[in-house]
Enzyme design. Structure first.
Site, PDB file in Angstrom:
ATOM      1  N   CYS A   5       0.819  -1.218   0.000  1.00 32.25           N
ATOM      2  CA  CYS A   5       0.000   0.000   0.000  1.00 32.25           C
ATOM      3  C   CYS A   5       0.850   1.263   0.000  1.00 32.25           C
ATOM      4  CB  CYS A   5      -0.883   0.045   1.237  1.00 32.25           C
ATOM      5  SG  CYS A   5      -1.996  -1.337   1.363  1.00 32.25           S
ATOM      6  N   ARG A  20       5.517   0.162  -5.771  1.00 30.35           N
ATOM      7  CA  ARG A  20       5.451  -0.624  -4.537  1.00 30.35           C
ATOM      8  C   ARG A  20       4.577  -1.867  -4.687  1.00 30.35           C
ATOM      9  NH1 ARG A  20       6.764   2.706   0.026  1.00 30.35           N
ATOM     10  NH2 ARG A  20       5.396   1.545   1.398  1.00 30.35           N
ATOM     11  N   TRP A  31      -2.823  -2.734  -1.698  1.00 27.36           N
ATOM     12  CA  TRP A  31      -2.391  -4.110  -1.948  1.00 27.36           C
ATOM     13  C   TRP A  31      -3.220  -4.954  -0.992  1.00 27.36           C
ATOM     14  CZ3 TRP A  31      -0.051  -8.280   0.519  1.00 27.36           C
ATOM     15  CH2 TRP A  31       0.615  -9.202  -0.305  1.00 27.36           C
ATOM     16  N   ASN A  86      -2.240   2.073   5.698  1.00 26.58           N
ATOM     17  CA  ASN A  86      -1.265   1.083   5.267  1.00 26.58           C
ATOM     18  C   ASN A  86      -0.935   0.254   6.507  1.00 26.58           C
ATOM     19  OD1 ASN A  86       0.924  -0.371   4.405  1.00 26.58           O
ATOM     20  ND2 ASN A  86       2.254   1.395   4.034  1.00 26.58           N
ATOM     21  N   GLY A  87      -1.052  -1.067   6.419  1.00 28.80           N
ATOM     22  CA  GLY A  87      -0.761  -1.914   7.580  1.00 28.80           C
ATOM     23  C   GLY A  87      -1.918  -2.861   7.839  1.00 28.80           C
ATOM     24  N   GLU A 143      19.327 -16.773  -6.164  1.00 28.27           N
ATOM     25  CA  GLU A 143      18.880 -15.438  -6.552  1.00 28.27           C
ATOM     26  C   GLU A 143      18.465 -15.419  -8.028  1.00 28.27           C
ATOM     27  OE1 GLU A 143      17.877 -12.877  -5.215  1.00 28.27           O
ATOM     28  OE2 GLU A 143      18.111 -11.262  -6.661  1.00 28.27           O
ATOM     29  N   LYS A 173      14.771 -14.350  -9.302  1.00 28.72           N
ATOM     30  CA  LYS A 173      14.547 -13.287 -10.297  1.00 28.72           C
ATOM     31  C   LYS A 173      13.633 -13.796 -11.412  1.00 28.72           C
ATOM     32  CE  LYS A 173      15.333 -10.358  -8.838  1.00 28.72           C
ATOM     33  NZ  LYS A 173      15.853 -10.304  -7.513  1.00 28.72           N
ATOM     34  N   GLU A 188      10.002 -14.193 -10.230  1.00 26.69           N
ATOM     35  CA  GLU A 188       9.344 -12.905  -9.999  1.00 26.69           C
ATOM     36  C   GLU A 188       8.938 -12.236 -11.304  1.00 26.69           C
ATOM     37  OE1 GLU A 188      11.381 -10.832  -6.123  1.00 26.69           O
ATOM     38  OE2 GLU A 188      12.684 -11.118  -7.833  1.00 26.69           O
ATOM     39  N   HIS A 238      19.491 -35.435  -5.024  1.00 29.27           N
ATOM     40  CA  HIS A 238      18.556 -35.904  -3.998  1.00 29.27           C
ATOM     41  C   HIS A 238      17.145 -35.370  -4.239  1.00 29.27           C
ATOM     42  CE1 HIS A 238      22.030 -37.448  -1.897  1.00 29.27           C
ATOM     43  NE2 HIS A 238      22.603 -36.273  -2.079  1.00 29.27           N
ATOM     44  N   LYS A 249       6.992  -4.118  -3.631  1.00 22.77           N
ATOM     45  CA  LYS A 249       8.396  -3.727  -3.461  1.00 22.77           C
ATOM     46  C   LYS A 249       8.773  -3.687  -1.985  1.00 22.77           C
ATOM     47  CE  LYS A 249      12.358  -2.232  -4.773  1.00 22.77           C
ATOM     48  NZ  LYS A 249      13.204  -3.334  -5.285  1.00 22.77           N
TER      49      LYS A 249
HETATM   50  C1  G6P Z   1       9.904  -7.916  -1.411  1.00 31.41           C
HETATM   51  C2  G6P Z   1      10.579  -7.453  -2.685  1.00 31.41           C
HETATM   52  C3  G6P Z   1      11.918  -8.165  -2.850  1.00 31.41           C
HETATM   53  C4  G6P Z   1      12.785  -7.941  -1.616  1.00 31.41           C
HETATM   54  C5  G6P Z   1      12.052  -8.366  -0.338  1.00 31.41           C
HETATM   55  C6  G6P Z   1      12.807  -7.910   0.901  1.00 31.41           C
HETATM   56  O1  G6P Z   1       9.527  -9.241  -1.538  1.00 31.41           O
HETATM   57  O2  G6P Z   1       9.754  -7.707  -3.808  1.00 31.41           O
HETATM   58  O3  G6P Z   1      12.589  -7.659  -3.986  1.00 31.41           O
HETATM   59  O4  G6P Z   1      13.959  -8.672  -1.744  1.00 31.41           O
HETATM   60  O5  G6P Z   1      10.765  -7.750  -0.282  1.00 31.41           O
HETATM   61  O6  G6P Z   1      12.808  -6.511   0.925  1.00 31.41           O
HETATM   62  P1  G6P Z   1      13.856  -5.612   1.667  1.00 31.41           P
HETATM   63  O7  G6P Z   1      13.423  -4.207   1.357  1.00 31.41           O
HETATM   64  O8  G6P Z   1      13.750  -5.923   3.126  1.00 31.41           O
HETATM   65  O9  G6P Z   1      15.200  -5.920   1.124  1.00 31.41           O
END
Ligand code: G6P
Length: 611
Positions: free
Chosen positions: A2, A27, A73, A99-100, A484, A488, A491, A507, A606
């Site tokens: 949000c 976000r 959101w 927000n929250g 990672e 990526k 996502e 395994h 985000k």
């Molecule tokens: C969300 C974002 C990710 C990020 C994660 C942790 O899931 O989409 O890209 O790695 O939060 O966020 P932070 O701001 O704590 O690194």
């Protein structure tokens, strides 16, 4: 997650609030809305993009000079027009964006239902709003007082901003656990979840702390705590340029941010890597060097990509500093009754500095006596403010939802911290220390060389864009890189992707291998190289489609696959910073080949400000 925007001043609020909502789109959200004041509060909200809300209001005369806006959101209730914010109270007097999560909303709702209240949405926000509305009508007090009374009953996290039809020159905001920034202009104020909607109007900002109320009446900002005591606002200067949050000619923020990495890594090293004197200068680390050097254990808490940075740090710190490292998902750590012992140091890694799980996890560890060290990108963020010390990653604002430049900057900072501790502990030789400094210094040019030649990666992306599943494998320092890379891809392209230690794939995941499965190996030259080649043979024997990230000049894999991505040679400890870059590009090109919105992938946010 949000996003909140609000304006009060002498200009028309709607265009400023709308632009602010667009700046917060990164976000992640599913609906948007605004509330303005005419002779009453007018609320406009729509499920879907901000553009849809804008379209619905084209040609509408909206002269209000006070307004609130929100991107939602969904948490309580599906994404829909009725669940979108702002909400209007049953009396029509007050409106709220939030927000929250209000955790005790169900019991509050029951109280209100018993009093005959009806609800127009499924949200916890509307419950809090009507709870305040009810206090207002029963106590004949000011809105400020009603908010104070209500918040003492609320369990959960929130930022709220409210309009009051009876006081159309006043905005009231409060926070606990979610971020709120107030920009101070010339006889005007801008409120937002982060600085991006504010930066083009003013660089003077006040960060609101937990349990604080901001009352802006006309031109005057007053901060108070829940006990009604006035607090002197501390004005910060934003160190951010508007260009940093715009696309600057790139098609997507994600591509721009991938290409910014030679600069962001350089910025991260600048002033810290003193090549002349062979030293690493990091004031926050130096200040706590005794605690770090003598740490019995380092516990890393983080989420998502930042958690992967923590895994790389585990390998590096254990190798260089000989300190045991535990890497924890913040969301698990916080509920596990974790054991914190004297001498434990906790590293909180977070791009945003606002991730709710990480924030709560470190609050808990702090209460138990751990020293909290923040590795953060956003200056002044909530985690920055509750950490004892730390180091910023200086990657600049990251807008693309999938983290790229923040990750490489985290790796650079963590490596420098490890080197500094190792030197203080004398667990590293002078030669190795200098060699790794030189290797770090060379990273921006090496990343640049990958970015200047992406045709091959684009071709591999095209070839595999229709795959339904991917496996990413690596060993040692390259194992977190594989994780990672898989994250990526997931996502950005919505392709199922799994990261695994290369040897461990026998395994389980090897059962997935057939002629349709792309299997990407991060197989640069390191101590495990021969073993990784054996793992590749095992995949080859089962007809998996091999892709490999390999060191320039390495021909040992030529016979196994033509899908090779070359990267410059680097010390294995530094290699993750370089090796992850082609994986970022690969997921970007696969995502765009599939026609997806790579900057705003579905369902993702985000900054995850709810647990
Ligand atoms: C969300 C974002 C990710 C990020 C994660 C942790 O899931 O989409 O890209 O790695 O939060 O966020 P932070 O701001 O704590 O690194």
């Amino acid at each position: 997650m949000c996003g909140i925007v609000a304006y009060i001043g002498h200009r028309e609020a709607y265009p400023i609030v709308l632009k602010g909502l667009k700046r917060l789109e990164y976000r992640g959200y599913d609906s948007a809305g605004v509330a303005l004041i005419s002779d009453k509060i007018d609320v406009f909200k729509k499920q879907g993009k901000v553009a849809r809300l804008e379209e619905s209001l084209l040609g509408t005369h909206l002269p209000s000079t006070i307004g609130i806006g929100h991107t939602r959101w969904a948490t309580h209730g599906e994404p829909s027009d009725r669940n979108a914010h702002p909400h209007l109270s049953a009396s029509g007097r007050i409106s709220m964006i939030h927000n929250g999560i209000i955790e005790n909303y169900a019991s509050l709702k029951q109280e209100l239902l018993n009093k005959g209240y009806q609800f127009n949405s499924d949200t916890d926000t509307e419950v809090l709003l009507n709870f305040i509305d009810d206090i207002l009508s029963n106590n004949k007090c000011s809105l400020e007082e009603a908010v104070r009374i209500a918040l003492k009953r609320v369990v959960g996290a929130y930022v709220i901003v409210m309009l009051d039809a009876e006081n159309p020159d006043t905005l009231i905001a409060a926070r606990k656990g979610s971020p709120l920034v107030i920009g101070i202009g010339e006889n005007e104020h801008f409120l937002a979840s982060d600085a991006s909607p504010i930066i083009e109007y003013t660089k003077e900002v006040v960060y609101i702390n937990d349990y604080e109320l901001a009352i802006i009446k006309g031109n005057e900002l007053v901060l108070k705590n829940l006990g009604n005591e006035t607090i002197t606002p501390f004005v910060h200067q934003l160190d951010m340029e508007l260009a940093a949050i715009e696309k600057g000619g790139y098609e997507h923020f994600m591509l721009k941010e991938i290409h910014e990495q030679p600069t962001t890594i350089f910025d991260c090293l600048r002033g810290r890597l003193d090549m002349v004197n062979g030293e690493i200068i990091m004031a926050g680390v130096q200040e706590h060097i005794e605690a770090l050097k003598n740490a019995k254990r380092i516990i890393v808490v983080a989420c998502g990509t930042s958690w992967h940075a923590g895994l790389v740090a585990e390998y590096i710190i254990e190798e260089l500093c000989r300190i045991p490292v535990e890497v924890e998902y913040a969301s698990e750590f916080r509920y596990r009754n974790p054991i914190i012992e004297k001498g434990d140091v906790l590293f909180a890694i977070s791009q945003s500095g606002e991730t709710a799980d990480t924030l709560v996890a470190i609050e808990k560890a702090k209460q138990q006596g751990a020293i909290i060290f923040g590795i953060l990108n956003v200056v002044g963020s909530s985690i920055a403010r509750i950490s004892h010390a730390g180091a910023y990653t200086h990657a600049g604002p990251e807008i693309g939802v999938a983290s790229t430049k923040a990750f490489t900057a985290q790796l650079v900072v963590l490596t420098m911290i490890a080197l500094k501790i190792a030197k203080a502990k004398k667990t590293i030789s002078d030669d190795r220390f200098l060699h790794l400094m030189q290797e770090l210094n060379a990273v921006p040019d090496k990343v640049e060389s990958i970015l200047s030649n992406t045709e091959n990666i684009q071709a591999i992306a095209q070839k595999h864009a229709l795959a339904s599943s991917f496996l990413y494998l690596g060993r040692g320092y390259n194992f977190p890189v594989a994780l990672e890379g898989a994250l990526k891809l997931k996502e950005i392209s919505y392709i199922h992707a799994e990261g695994y230690p290369a040897a461990e794939m026998k395994h389980g995941p090897i059962a997935l291998v057939d002629e349709n499965l792309p299997v990407l190996f991060v197989a640069t030259k390191d101590a495990y190289h021969e073993k990784v080649i054996s793992n590749m043979q095992e995949i080859n024997a089962r007809k998996g489609k091999l892709i490999a990230v390999v060191t320039e000049g390495d021909q040992s894999i030529d016979s196994l696959t033509g899908d090779l991505i070359f990267v410059p040679e680097a010390d294995e400890l530094i290699a993750p910073i370089i090796n992850v870059v082609p994986l970022q590009l690969l997921s970007y090109y696969i995502g765009t080949a599939r026609g997806l919105d790579v900057d705003r992938p579905r369902n993702l946010a985000k900054s995850v400000t709810v647990e």
